[in-house]
Design a protein around this motif. Structure first.
Motif, PDB file in Angstrom:
ATOM      1  N   UNK A  17      43.846  44.426  41.339  1.00 59.49           N
ATOM      2  CA  UNK A  17      42.917  43.467  40.741  1.00 59.49           C
ATOM      3  C   UNK A  17      41.637  43.352  41.560  1.00 59.49           C
ATOM      4  N   UNK A  18      41.773  43.279  42.883  1.00 65.80           N
ATOM      5  CA  UNK A  18      40.591  43.139  43.744  1.00 65.80           C
ATOM      6  C   UNK A  18      39.690  44.368  43.650  1.00 65.80           C
ATOM      7  N   UNK A  19      40.278  45.545  43.609  1.00 64.06           N
ATOM      8  CA  UNK A  19      39.472  46.762  43.476  1.00 64.06           C
ATOM      9  C   UNK A  19      38.747  46.798  42.134  1.00 64.06           C
ATOM     10  N   UNK A  20      39.438  46.361  41.081  1.00 66.39           N
ATOM     11  CA  UNK A  20      38.811  46.348  39.761  1.00 66.39           C
ATOM     12  C   UNK A  20      37.628  45.390  39.723  1.00 66.39           C
ATOM     13  N   UNK A  21      37.811  44.196  40.269  1.00 70.88           N
ATOM     14  CA  UNK A  21      36.732  43.207  40.274  1.00 70.88           C
ATOM     15  C   UNK A  21      35.561  43.691  41.129  1.00 70.88           C
ATOM     16  N   UNK A  22      35.866  44.353  42.227  1.00 70.94           N
ATOM     17  CA  UNK A  22      34.793  44.880  43.076  1.00 70.94           C
ATOM     18  C   UNK A  22      33.959  45.914  42.322  1.00 70.94           C
ATOM     19  N   UNK A  23      34.621  46.805  41.602  1.00 65.23           N
ATOM     20  CA  UNK A  23      33.898  47.820  40.835  1.00 65.23           C
ATOM     21  C   UNK A  23      33.051  47.169  39.744  1.00 65.23           C
ATOM     22  N   UNK A  24      33.607  46.161  39.064  1.00 63.43           N
ATOM     23  CA  UNK A  24      32.861  45.479  38.003  1.00 63.43           C
ATOM     24  C   UNK A  24      31.625  44.776  38.574  1.00 63.43           C
ATOM     25  N   UNK A  25      31.766  44.109  39.722  1.00 64.86           N
ATOM     26  CA  UNK A  25      30.635  43.424  40.332  1.00 64.86           C
ATOM     27  C   UNK A  25      29.552  44.414  40.761  1.00 64.86           C
ATOM     28  N   UNK A  26      29.970  45.531  41.327  1.00 64.52           N
ATOM     29  CA  UNK A  26      28.996  46.552  41.736  1.00 64.52           C
ATOM     30  C   UNK A  26      28.290  47.150  40.531  1.00 64.52           C
ATOM     31  N   UNK A 182      30.242  56.516  43.776  1.00 63.05           N
ATOM     32  CA  UNK A 182      30.952  56.570  45.058  1.00 63.05           C
ATOM     33  C   UNK A 182      31.931  55.410  45.202  1.00 63.05           C
ATOM     34  N   UNK A 183      31.496  54.208  44.813  1.00 64.05           N
ATOM     35  CA  UNK A 183      32.371  53.040  44.885  1.00 64.05           C
ATOM     36  C   UNK A 183      33.569  53.195  43.957  1.00 64.05           C
ATOM     37  N   UNK A 184      33.325  53.686  42.741  1.00 69.42           N
ATOM     38  CA  UNK A 184      34.407  53.858  41.774  1.00 69.42           C
ATOM     39  C   UNK A 184      35.430  54.880  42.277  1.00 69.42           C
ATOM     40  N   UNK A 185      34.948  56.015  42.784  1.00 71.13           N
ATOM     41  CA  UNK A 185      35.859  57.044  43.294  1.00 71.13           C
ATOM     42  C   UNK A 185      36.675  56.517  44.460  1.00 71.13           C
ATOM     43  N   UNK A 186      36.015  55.800  45.364  1.00 77.88           N
ATOM     44  CA  UNK A 186      36.726  55.239  46.513  1.00 77.88           C
ATOM     45  C   UNK A 186      37.803  54.257  46.073  1.00 77.88           C
ATOM     46  N   UNK A 187      37.489  53.408  45.087  1.00 78.08           N
ATOM     47  CA  UNK A 187      38.471  52.433  44.604  1.00 78.08           C
ATOM     48  C   UNK A 187      39.651  53.126  43.928  1.00 78.08           C
ATOM     49  N   UNK A 188      39.370  54.141  43.121  1.00 80.33           N
ATOM     50  CA  UNK A 188      40.451  54.863  42.435  1.00 80.33           C
ATOM     51  C   UNK A 188      41.365  55.582  43.423  1.00 80.33           C
ATOM     52  N   UNK A 189      40.778  56.215  44.424  1.00 82.99           N
ATOM     53  CA  UNK A 189      41.590  56.939  45.407  1.00 82.99           C
ATOM     54  C   UNK A 189      42.376  55.970  46.286  1.00 82.99           C
ATOM     55  N   UNK A 190      41.777  54.828  46.597  1.00 90.66           N
ATOM     56  CA  UNK A 190      42.511  53.811  47.360  1.00 90.66           C
ATOM     57  C   UNK A 190      43.721  53.336  46.567  1.00 90.66           C
ATOM     58  N   UNK A 191      43.523  53.049  45.284  1.00 93.63           N
ATOM     59  CA  UNK A 191      44.642  52.632  44.442  1.00 93.63           C
ATOM     60  C   UNK A 191      45.698  53.722  44.349  1.00 93.63           C
ATOM     61  N   UNK A 192      45.265  54.986  44.352  1.00 91.92           N
ATOM     62  CA  UNK A 192      46.222  56.099  44.284  1.00 91.92           C
ATOM     63  C   UNK A 192      47.081  56.172  45.547  1.00 91.92           C
ATOM     64  N   UNK A 193      46.493  55.921  46.717  1.00 95.44           N
ATOM     65  CA  UNK A 193      47.292  55.931  47.950  1.00 95.44           C
ATOM     66  C   UNK A 193      48.311  54.798  47.951  1.00 95.44           C
TER      67      UNK A 193
END
Length: 246
Positions: A17-26, A182-193
């Motif tokens: 949820x936090x990663x999703x909200x961060x991407x939306x805000x950015x 870059x932010x989106x890719x980082x968030x997606x890969x973080x969620x994948x780990x």
């Protein structure tokens, strides 16, 4: 390693949820920058930074929206980091029950150390979770890609977020599609780990619980009657028995 508790599941959901909200805000800040940022930067430059200059009141609304978006990006980024650290601490304790939170906090919060130590810490957590050996190469590639994208976002976005206050066509922040990607890719890969480690821990714990609840039947003792093949326990007909005695 124990079965993933409900608190750990909540920590995982909080990370997503936090990663999703961060991407939306950015993304919202990037859209504002592309639609209004460049013109607003020129108007602010024309005023010379004087809030009482003619026309300054007309910019209050746009400046307020910009300030709110900057605040949202900052808050959501901090929230994403906090949610991730909470999950990481609990995941380490699922793999190693007595693991301390101090190494996690030091790896992420000590300047300089936080550029190298976090991926090594996550790598050790992956091994402590007892993953299948054939997934090592894919895990290393995923971990490296996530950390490179995170460092790229860390370099690109903060350098552009402060209000520049200089005339020109650069806009307020310079935040554009490249930085957002870059932010989106980082968030997606973080969620994948997070997903990979969680899946390994959940699967391993499920197998261990199944083994405890449904243990395998004991192997037959070769000297017991159950181990003797039925063909050897059949009675020999009487005539064959007499023939055998003769």
């Amino acid at each position: 390693m124990r079965f993933i508790p409900s608190l750990q599941k909540k920590a995982i959901s909080a990370v997503y949820l936090a990663l999703t909200v961060q991407v939306v805000a950015t993304a919202a800040l990037m859209v504002f920058e592309q639609v209004r940022g460049r013109r607003l930067a020129q108007e602010i430059s024309t005023l010379g930074g004087d809030p009482h200059a003619p026309g300054a009141q007309a910019l209050v609304g746009a400046v307020t929206v910009f300030a709110i978006l900057i605040m949202l990006v900052t808050v959501t980024t901090v929230a994403a980091v906090a949610a991730y650290l909470t999950w990481l601490i609990r995941a380490r304790r699922s793999a190693v029950p007595r693991a301390s939170a101090a190494p996690v906090l030091a790896a992420w919060l000590v300047p300089g150390v936080n550029l190298i130590a976090p991926p090594l810490l996550v790598y050790r957590l992956w091994w402590a979770s007892r993953p299948p050996a054939d997934r090592h190469g894919r895990w290393v590639a995923l971990l490296a890609a996530w950390w490179v994208s995170w460092l790229a976002a860390l370099v690109l976005v903060p350098l552009r977020l402060p209000l520049r206050g200089v005339p020109g066509n650069t806009g307020l922040t310079g935040l554009g599609p490249v930085e957002l990607t870059t932010v989106v890719i980082s968030a997606l890969l973080c969620a994948a780990t997070v997903r990979q480690i969680t899946r390994i821990q959940t699967t391993g714990a499920r197998y261990r619980r199944r083994a405890q609840e449904d243990p395998l039947p004991p192997r037959a003792d070769p000297v017991t009657p159950q181990a003797v093949p039925p063909i050897l326990t059949r009675q020999i007909p009487t005539q064959q028995a007499h023939h055998t005695r003769r």
